[in-house]
Design an enzyme around this catalytic site. Structure first.
Site, PDB file in Angstrom:
ATOM      1  N   GLU A 144      45.922 -62.785  40.866  1.00 37.90           N
ATOM      2  CA  GLU A 144      45.049 -61.995  41.738  1.00 37.90           C
ATOM      3  C   GLU A 144      43.792 -62.769  42.132  1.00 37.90           C
ATOM      4  OE1 GLU A 144      46.903 -59.731  42.375  1.00 37.90           O
ATOM      5  OE2 GLU A 144      47.886 -58.950  40.596  1.00 37.90           O
ATOM      6  N   ASP A 159      51.319 -64.209  49.921  1.00 41.64           N
ATOM      7  CA  ASP A 159      52.435 -63.977  49.020  1.00 41.64           C
ATOM      8  C   ASP A 159      53.715 -64.482  49.674  1.00 41.64           C
ATOM      9  OD1 ASP A 159      50.998 -62.737  46.982  1.00 41.64           O
ATOM     10  OD2 ASP A 159      51.202 -60.746  47.879  1.00 41.64           O
TER      11      ASP A 159
END
Length: 492
Positions: free
Chosen positions: A189, A328
């Site tokens: 993250e 991502d």
């Protein structure tokens, strides 16, 4: 063409939490198989083409240890093969159900061809799992590989001893699978708290990613962090958000395949986006030719955006500039059907526009490094702080995780011999501490599943440290959840 505009680094972060044996639909193994089929297989195909052409430093590829474990796992390989067979059957059924519409009839045929190719790839290129495939790209320099902690925990909320254990274990796992210990990581993250660079340096980490606001938007150079020689690279949000942001981006264009609209009779997606306010039954059928035309425009738009940004940075700083865009991996293919084709188009078009395309390592070697910086506590989540993983909605989970860590450090003490029960207890704790569970709760995305997963692994840990039947329980849990066979509790 010789690069003259500046340097561009594409970073893609591949991650899913541990899913085998924990449900199938709508959340669970199905999530893994969809991402595998629609993102990981196409990414390997893309990299194969670049590798065959002798291209080096094409992109920086993050693969979390827990994802690599799933893509190597014999159970997952077997059940994914079954899933691909069902995909072929669903496509055959769709060809009958959709035969009245020429576009949909051809879409069904294309789905079947894709499923067949995926099955062939799994039976040949992937037959021993992902690691041999990935190692070939690392060995020949096609990619720079980023590693990370074992189960993708939000590191700022970990006790320093557990944080160090998870990171060392994750880097060790990648070295075992790939034969290379990564010098760079994708911090889960992009979570950071001041001082973490010291632990990175001890673990041999030389570079990591942060989000652009951590550097106050000045992402045109890597920077050393604090008093260390560890480099941080910042995501350029002006460029990155052109593709995908919390509010907009290319995948939402009307011509692209709609991720959210299903024909539930066959489990396939027959529609294009059509319009943001158009109800699913009213969406137009997907038209690959229309999508391809739009894709060419978006490749050009992104290349123009990168070049414009590089020129702006050169004018502002009077030096050769750098842009880092990071996403991502699952965006390309799984979430955005046309994403892999867009990605390849961009990576081929940027050099033609005079942009050097390289990895984070390549950018550092080329001298894109500035002075030291003190980073704030930060992440790439909402607000660029820790609220997604440490906010009011997940306060109970944060408290539970803190208590779990206390019990872990109290009850799992070093021993002279390896102990399978203690090893499995640590494994369950690591799975409970995955950052995904809090993210899913905060974002209200399969929140019940996320809470259940965190609770199950915590309860298993407690059983393994207190139950008189712990030997049997350890064997039972190990049969389901053993992503890291090398995990040794004594290292904690």
């Amino acid at each position: 063409m010789t690069a003259s505009e500046g340097t561009f680094c594409l970073v893609v972060h591949s991650h899913l939490p541990w899913l085998p044996h924990h449900g199938s639909w709508p959340v669970g193994e199905e999530w893994l198989y969809q991402a595998w089929a629609h993102s990981y297989l196409p990414m390997v195909d893309l990299l194969d083409r670049f590798a065959d052409e002798g291209k080096r430093d094409v992109l920086t590829l993050g693969v979390t240890p827990v994802l690599a474990a799933q893509l190597d796992d014999p159970y997952s390989l077997r059940t994914f093969h079954d899933w691909l067979g069902h995909w072929q059957l669903r496509a055959q059924q769709a060809s009958t159900l959709w035969r009245g519409d020429p576009l949909l009839r051809e879409l069904a045929a294309a789905e079947h061809r894709t499923a067949m190719r995926a099955s062939e790839a799994l039976e040949t290129r992937w037959r021993h799992g992902f690691s041999p495939v990935l190692r070939s790209f690392v060995d020949n320099g096609t990619v720079e590989l980023l590693g990370g902690p074992l189960t993708h925990p939000f590191q700022p909320l970990l006790d320093p001893r557990i944080r160090a254990f998870a990171l060392r274990g994750g880097l060790d796992d990648t070295a075992l699978r790939i034969g290379h210990r990564p010098e760079g990581i994708w911090a889960p993250e992009c979570g950071y708290e001041p001082g973490m660079e010291v632990g990175y340096a001890r673990a041999g980490v030389r570079r990591f990613m942060v989000d652009g606001p951590s550097l106050k938007g000045d992402t045109s150079q890597a920077r050393t962090v604090g008093d260390s020689d560890v480099l941080c690279f910042g995501r350029d949000l002006e460029v990155t958000y052109r593709v995908w942001s919390p509010k907009a981006g290319y995948p939402g264009h009307a011509a692209y395949r709609d991720f959210h609209t299903w024909d539930h009779r066959v489990g396939l997606k027959p529609s294009r986006v059509t319009g943001k306010t158009v109800e699913p039954p009213d969406k137009a059928p997907y038209d690959p030719a229309l999508a391809a035309d739009t894709l060419r425009l978006h490749v050009k738009d992104f290349v123009d955006t990168v070049v414009t940004r590089l020129r702006e940075l050169r004018g502002r700083h009077d030096r050769e500039p750098m842009v880092v865009a990071a996403y991502d991996t699952e965006l390309f293919g799984h979430w955005w059907h046309e994403g892999p084709a867009w990605l390849e188009g961009v990576l081929r078009a940027l050099p033609e526009a005079g942009v050097r395309v390289t990895t984070l390592r390549g950018a550092a070697e080329a001298g894109h490094v500035g002075g030291a910086v003190d980073l704030p506590a930060s992440s790439w989540g909402s607000g660029k702080d820790w609220r997604v993983w440490d906010g009011e909605q997940v306060a109970d989970m944060v408290d539970a995780n803190a208590a779990l860590q206390e019990r872990l450090l109290k009850h799992v003490q070093p021993g002279t011999a390896r102990d399978a029960v203690r090893d499995q207890a640590v494994m369950e704790a690591m799975l409970a501490l995955s950052s995904d569970w809090a993210f899913m709760v905060t974002k209200d995305s399969a929140a019940d599943y996320a809470r259940r997963r965190a609770r199950v692994h915590t309860e298993r840990f407690d059983a393994l440290i207190s139950s008189p039947d712990r030997e049997r329980l350890a064997a039972e849990y190990r049969a389901q959840d053993r992503p890291f066979g090398h995990l040794d509790a004594r290292n904690l």
